[in-house]
Scaffold this motif. Sequence first.
Motif, PDB file in Angstrom:
ATOM      1  N   MET A 140      16.127   6.933   1.652  1.00  0.00           N
ATOM      2  CA  MET A 140      15.203   7.977   2.059  1.00  0.00           C
ATOM      3  C   MET A 140      15.627   9.305   1.422  1.00  0.00           C
ATOM      4  O   MET A 140      16.816   9.606   1.324  1.00  0.00           O
ATOM      5  CB  MET A 140      15.187   8.093   3.579  1.00  0.00           C
ATOM      6  CG  MET A 140      14.241   9.145   4.112  1.00  0.00           C
ATOM      7  SD  MET A 140      12.521   8.962   3.557  1.00  0.00           S
ATOM      8  CE  MET A 140      12.061   7.422   4.359  1.00  0.00           C
TER       9      MET A 140
ATOM     10  N   LEU B 125       6.368   6.534   2.870  1.00  0.00           N
ATOM     11  CA  LEU B 125       6.915   5.229   3.240  1.00  0.00           C
ATOM     12  C   LEU B 125       5.924   4.464   4.109  1.00  0.00           C
ATOM     13  O   LEU B 125       5.693   3.258   3.909  1.00  0.00           O
ATOM     14  CB  LEU B 125       8.235   5.408   3.983  1.00  0.00           C
ATOM     15  CG  LEU B 125       8.825   4.146   4.621  1.00  0.00           C
ATOM     16  CD1 LEU B 125       9.126   3.084   3.567  1.00  0.00           C
ATOM     17  CD2 LEU B 125      10.083   4.476   5.421  1.00  0.00           C
TER      18      LEU B 125
ATOM     19  N   GLN C  15       3.286   3.008   2.047  1.00  0.00           N
ATOM     20  CA  GLN C  15       3.776   1.823   1.341  1.00  0.00           C
ATOM     21  C   GLN C  15       3.835   0.632   2.286  1.00  0.00           C
ATOM     22  O   GLN C  15       3.439  -0.492   1.920  1.00  0.00           O
ATOM     23  CB  GLN C  15       5.172   2.110   0.765  1.00  0.00           C
ATOM     24  CG  GLN C  15       5.895   0.909   0.181  1.00  0.00           C
ATOM     25  CD  GLN C  15       5.622   0.706  -1.290  1.00  0.00           C
ATOM     26  OE1 GLN C  15       4.600   1.155  -1.804  1.00  0.00           O
ATOM     27  NE2 GLN C  15       6.520   0.033  -1.970  1.00  0.00           N
TER      28      GLN C  15
ATOM     29  N   TRP D  46      12.020   0.650  -2.685  1.00  0.00           N
ATOM     30  CA  TRP D  46      11.311   1.935  -2.657  1.00  0.00           C
ATOM     31  C   TRP D  46      12.263   3.029  -2.154  1.00  0.00           C
ATOM     32  O   TRP D  46      13.088   2.757  -1.297  1.00  0.00           O
ATOM     33  CB  TRP D  46      10.108   1.816  -1.708  1.00  0.00           C
ATOM     34  CG  TRP D  46       9.248   3.034  -1.637  1.00  0.00           C
ATOM     35  CD1 TRP D  46       8.157   3.303  -2.401  1.00  0.00           C
ATOM     36  CD2 TRP D  46       9.415   4.158  -0.764  1.00  0.00           C
ATOM     37  NE1 TRP D  46       7.630   4.523  -2.051  1.00  0.00           N
ATOM     38  CE2 TRP D  46       8.398   5.076  -1.050  1.00  0.00           C
ATOM     39  CE3 TRP D  46      10.339   4.481   0.230  1.00  0.00           C
ATOM     40  CZ2 TRP D  46       8.264   6.286  -0.386  1.00  0.00           C
ATOM     41  CZ3 TRP D  46      10.217   5.686   0.896  1.00  0.00           C
ATOM     42  CH2 TRP D  46       9.181   6.572   0.590  1.00  0.00           C
TER      43      TRP D  46
END
Length: 263
Positions: free
Chosen positions: A1, A31, A34, A218
């Motif tokens: 993050m 996020l 996603q 990610w």
Amino acid sequence: MLAGRDEFPLWDGRVENPAPGPTLDGWIALLEEQMEALGVSRVVLVHSIFYGTDNAVTKEALARLGTRARGVGLLPTGVDGPVIDRFQGWGMDAVRLNYVHGGVLTWEGAQAMAPLLADRGMHIQMLCHADQHMDGIADEVRALPCPIVFDHLAWPSAGLNPAGHGIDTLCELMAEGHAWVKLSGLYRLTNAPYTDTDALVAKLIAANPARCLWGSDWPHIMLNGAQMPRGADLLDAFDRVVPDDATRRQILCENPVKIYHFA
């Protein structure tokens, strides 16, 4: 993050700066977009080396995401039980070790920490090169009292040949139940649609599907020349190699519950 440049201090030892981006709230919103696009309801946040051993950004993100999220953070060599207790209380289930580039935790330090992690149901997440490192550390992996997860297919640096050096050793460790592998980071090894990784991914799953995890990696930072991936392409690559629903469910749903203690 990640977070805004002024929200959380960056580590002085970082090798590059994160690209300009939104605040923590903005990153969490991205996020969640996603997650919705991929049909994912739970996530594991892996703390970025951008922030060193100051896990504050990941701690805050975990607090905001609640029971949907668990964490993998950074601790230095030599920490004691109370430090690990506090770390675990933030929602962390593992410490990460970068055996490729080095960092704040050594392999020897991780081995010394392992009994403390085992007592708390935690594990080690390790980035290494299977072809360079796996044979040399295999017996030490077998001796660990806690689980170990090898990141990014154990990141073979000499190519994606499923018969490549170190891969059979990794498969043996998986079959014995001593090691887990994360089916992630395909875009760091080849370009979309990632068919070059199919044979290796299939071999790892065949070794022991109960020791496989999947991740998108990610938000895809520190690309080092790799092409920016689309999460959907990464999930499609997984589905291509794992066509049966039972194995998909095991890797995507059941295994993460076991190792990350999702409620």
